[in-house]
Each structure stands twice: as C-alpha cells, then as structure tokens.
Design an enzyme around this catalytic site. Structure first.
Site, PDB file in Angstrom:
ATOM      1  N   HIS A 135      63.134  50.483  68.717  1.00 51.24           N
ATOM      2  CA  HIS A 135      62.754  49.079  68.861  1.00 51.24           C
ATOM      3  C   HIS A 135      63.658  48.203  68.020  1.00 51.24           C
ATOM      4  O   HIS A 135      64.049  48.555  66.911  1.00 51.24           O
ATOM      5  CB  HIS A 135      61.295  48.882  68.448  1.00 51.24           C
ATOM      6  N   HIS A 136      64.011  47.032  68.577  1.00 47.90           N
ATOM      7  CA  HIS A 136      64.895  46.119  67.865  1.00 47.90           C
ATOM      8  C   HIS A 136      64.251  45.613  66.573  1.00 47.90           C
ATOM      9  O   HIS A 136      64.944  45.111  65.671  1.00 47.90           O
ATOM     10  CB  HIS A 136      65.260  44.941  68.763  1.00 47.90           C
ATOM     11  N   ALA A 137      62.928  45.719  66.445  1.00 53.15           N
ATOM     12  CA  ALA A 137      62.273  45.345  65.193  1.00 53.15           C
ATOM     13  C   ALA A 137      62.639  46.290  64.054  1.00 53.15           C
ATOM     14  O   ALA A 137      62.519  45.934  62.882  1.00 53.15           O
ATOM     15  CB  ALA A 137      60.752  45.321  65.380  1.00 53.15           C
TER      16      ALA A 137
END
Length: 453
Positions: A135-137
C-alpha cells in the site's frame, strides 16, 4: 501504535473498489544455469521460511476515531503473503503482463499487513518473475527503490537470500525522541511559513507574466482524464540509457527532460490515433523526492507541473519547451528548504487534492498524467543467485487520471512501467512503441530492439 503520516492517510481515504491505492514492483529474473526443475518451488519455500518480518511489513492498520494507525501484527501468515503461480506454456510476456494486470486490480486486505509477493514461474526464456505490491500508505517509490537496493545481491549467491520484509539494515544515526522530533519539526515549519507565503505570492505573479510557468488548473480536457473502473492493463519495456544520453547531450538538456519528451511524444501519437489530441498542451505532475539519506519508509514527496508541449509538432521544439518548464520549478525550489517545498506544494495543490477526494469539479483538471522517474541500481543485481534482467514499477491510477507512467533506472537501462484503466484507454500498450519512436525522432535510433518484458 504509530500514526500513519498525512499523505498515507490521504491514500487510505482515496481507496475504493475501482481505485486501489497500492503500488508494486515487477522483477524478471533468469533461472540460474544448471538449476533443477524445482528451483522456483524451492525458492518460494525459502522465502516463506523467512518469518522475522521487519517494519513496516509487520504492521497492519487500526482505525481510531476515523484516523489510521499502524500496529504490529502478531499472527503473520506467510503462505498468504507469499504466493506461487505459474504461467501456461509457452509463458509469453503478454501472459505475464495480463496476470500482473489482474493481480494489480485486486485490493489488499486491510485486516492484514498491506503487502503481497507473488512468484510467477514459467516465463519464456527460462525466467521467473517476482511481483510485490504494498500500500502506498506504507512507503513511496523512492523508499521502495532503496529497499530493493538493500535486499538484492551484488553478486550471485545461492546461500544468501534476502526479501523485502527482511533486508539488511542500513546503519542509521541515533534520533531524538518522538516528542522532541515532532516539536522541532513543528518549529521548523512555523519558521519557514514566511518564505512559503512569499513563494506563493511570486507564484501568482509568475502565472500572469512568466511564459515558462506551468501550474495546476491549466490542464486541458482529455481522454486520459476519464472516470475509471477496477480493470487494469500493465505494459512494461526497457530502453537503452545510452540512446537517452545521446539525445540529452545533443540538445544540452537533462536525462529527465528527455524522459518527459519521450512521454510527451508517445502521448501525442496515441491521442492522434484516437482523434483526441487537445489544442492546449498536456500537463504532467512529476513527483520530486525530498527524502534524506537516512529516511527509509513513509512518503516525503513534492511535485512540479511540467508542460508536455503536446500541441507542438516539432520534436526538438517540444523537448526544449519541456526543459524550460522544468527548469522554472528547479529555480523556484532552490530558494526553499525541503520542508518549505512540502508546505508550498501542499498549498499550491490543495484545490487539486480536494477535487480528487470529492469530485466537486469533474471538468477541471490540475494535470493530465503523473510521470514518476525513480533512480534504481546502477549495476546488475541478483535475487539470491538468480540474475535480475529487468525491474519495472507498477503504480496507481485514479478517477480522472486513467494513466500513470513510472520508470526506474537499472543497469544502464531505463525501465518503463505503464498502468491504465483498461476500459478507459484502449490499446494503451501502443505507447511502448511510441516511446521508442520518440528517441528515433530526436536523433537516437536503436541499434537493437528495446528489451520487452
């Protein structure tokens, strides 16, 4: 628990069924000479046996009062996170990319740590592929490339196998406590606000009087900016860095300028094919990393808005228009600290971010396409003892942003990874051919065919 950083919170809020917010890397490796038929199966078993999972790969989400936090996961299931698939014979590249397209369209399970690795055997030419998405988070593209640089071997070594979730640690300087660090960061931001306000004032003036200025809300309506579905198409190919250097030297511009010109030319040809080229130039949002030497995870990115000059027919004139547009932002950012740049671009792009979140102004475009250029390993790397032949980034698309172009340098090659909504942009893979045509038009014909993946 630790708080997810503000950009990570935004990525989590943007996510939906038609809009997964994970990014990925695709590595293509040779099966080592002399390896037996069970080489890939045994490799997967070794990967699953590496259960000492390091942050951030051992963290899962926990929501409190509508805010996301990271919390350690105490029940990691390595059979879930590390998958093993095989292509049907003959293992054509188009079949590999079709599989990756399908995998990339599936959401990550938020009840588990937000990453998956899939090892894909049976790729033509006695090769296998490793597709890892997260995830880009968790981290941005530069953080991911730094991680890859740590877990791949410099030389073939069958006894040494590292993986993204357990890579050699880079020695880091001792850091002050979290409270002290937060207070210091807040003080720096407050101290830098007058400079940011001054920069925003200059920005308003330049928007009126500087012909090289390109900012948000100047992008034309375009077929690239349709609403998207959950279906994806991934295309990937490598281009010889020597050709790109020849163009940069001949025209006295940078490698990044040439890369943007390649993308601009490819997009111009693609839109002409579809009778959809706007009269005004397309605008690219180009992320700029602000990571320091010691930063590893998280998101620390500013942006520039580049004029792609797609309305200009002459390739050389198009290249130099792009170079002037990029140079404008380089000059502006030299006057600001990295924290000021973050604050400045946040303020400059606030309306565009609100539009992405809310869809309040569906006909207004701040930019037409995201183009990311990430530095990668300069020499050949090995996954254990398997030579890595190519590495390709796979990013995200958004509602109103149906195409993303990402690229990474590797072993004197520039590896492009394109992703699009399959329903919004038909035959997107034609862009790969047009990228090669762009170098030909700028005076750097290929001595051999581009390395397809």
């Amino acid at each position: 628990m630790s708080l997810v950083d503000p950009i990570g919170q935004l990525f989590l809020r943007l996510e939906g069924r038609n809009q997964p917010m994970h990014v990925a890397g695709l590595q293509v490796c040779d099966v080592p000479a002399g390896a037996g038929p069970d080489y890939v199966r045994n490799l997967v078993a070794r990967m699953r046996d590496i259960t000492d999972v390091q942050p951030p790969f051992n963290q899962r989400l926990r929501m409190r009062l509508g805010t996301a936090f990271w919390t350690p996961d105490t029940a990691m299931d390595m059979d879930y996170h590390v998958r093993h698939l095989a292509l049907p014979e003959p293992g054509a590249i188009r079949d590999l990319l079709a599989l990756v397209s399908m995998l990339h369209g599936a959401l990550l399970d938020r009840s588990r740590p937000l990453w998956e690795t899939t090892v894909i055997e049976g790729v033509t030419g006695n090769r296998f592929a490793v597709y890892t998405k997260f995830h880009h988070a968790m981290m941005d593209g530069v953080s991911a490339m730094r991680l890859i640089g740590r877990y791949l071997n410099d030389t073939p070594d069958a006894d040494t196998l590292y993986v993204p979730w357990h890579a050699p640690r880079t020695p880091r300087k001792p850091r002050r406590g979290g409270l002290v660090r937060s207070l210091a960061a807040g003080a720096k931001q407050i101290h830098g606000l007058p400079g940011v306000a001054h920069a925003l004032g200059i920005n308003r003036q330049d928007a009126k009087y500087d012909g090289d200025y390109t900012g948000p809300a100047e992008a034309p309506a375009c077929m690239l900016n349709k609403a998207i579905s959950g279906s994806r198409r991934v295309a990937a190919q490598g281009y010889d860095m020597a050709r790109i250097r020849r163009v940069a030297t001949a025209h006295d511009v940078t490698i990044n300028d040439v890369v943007l010109a390649m993308c601009a030319t490819a997009l111009r040809h693609y839109l002409l094919d579809n009778d959809a080229l706007p009269h005004k130039p397309l605008i690219a949002l180009v992320p700029v990393s602000l990571h320091g030497k010691d930063s590893e995870a998280g998101n620390r990115v500013a942006v520039i808005y580049a004029n792609l000059a797609t309305h200009i027919a002459d390739p050389a004139e198009r290249l130099h228009t792009i170079a002037r547009s990029v140079d404008y932002w380089k000059r502006r950012y030299k006057r600001l600290s990295s924290d000021q740049i973050m604050t400045f671009t946040g303020a400059l792009s606030a309306a565009a971010g609100l539009n992405l979140l809310s869809g309040l102004w569906p006909t207004k475009q701040a930019f037409n396409v995201v183009i990311s250029n990430i530095p990668g390993p300069k020499e050949a790397r090995y996954f254990g003892d398997a030579p890595m032949q190519g590495m390709y980034p796979v990013s995200i698309v958004l509602d109103g942003q149906a195409l993303n172009i990402s690229l990474v340098s590797y072993d004197d090659s520039l590896e492009f990874g394109l992703i699009a909504c399959r329903q919004s942009l038909p035959s997107m893979q034609n862009l790969l051919r047009y990228l090669d045509d762009a170098l030909n038009e700028l005076g750097a014909p290929a001595t051999e065919a581009p390395s397809a993946t």
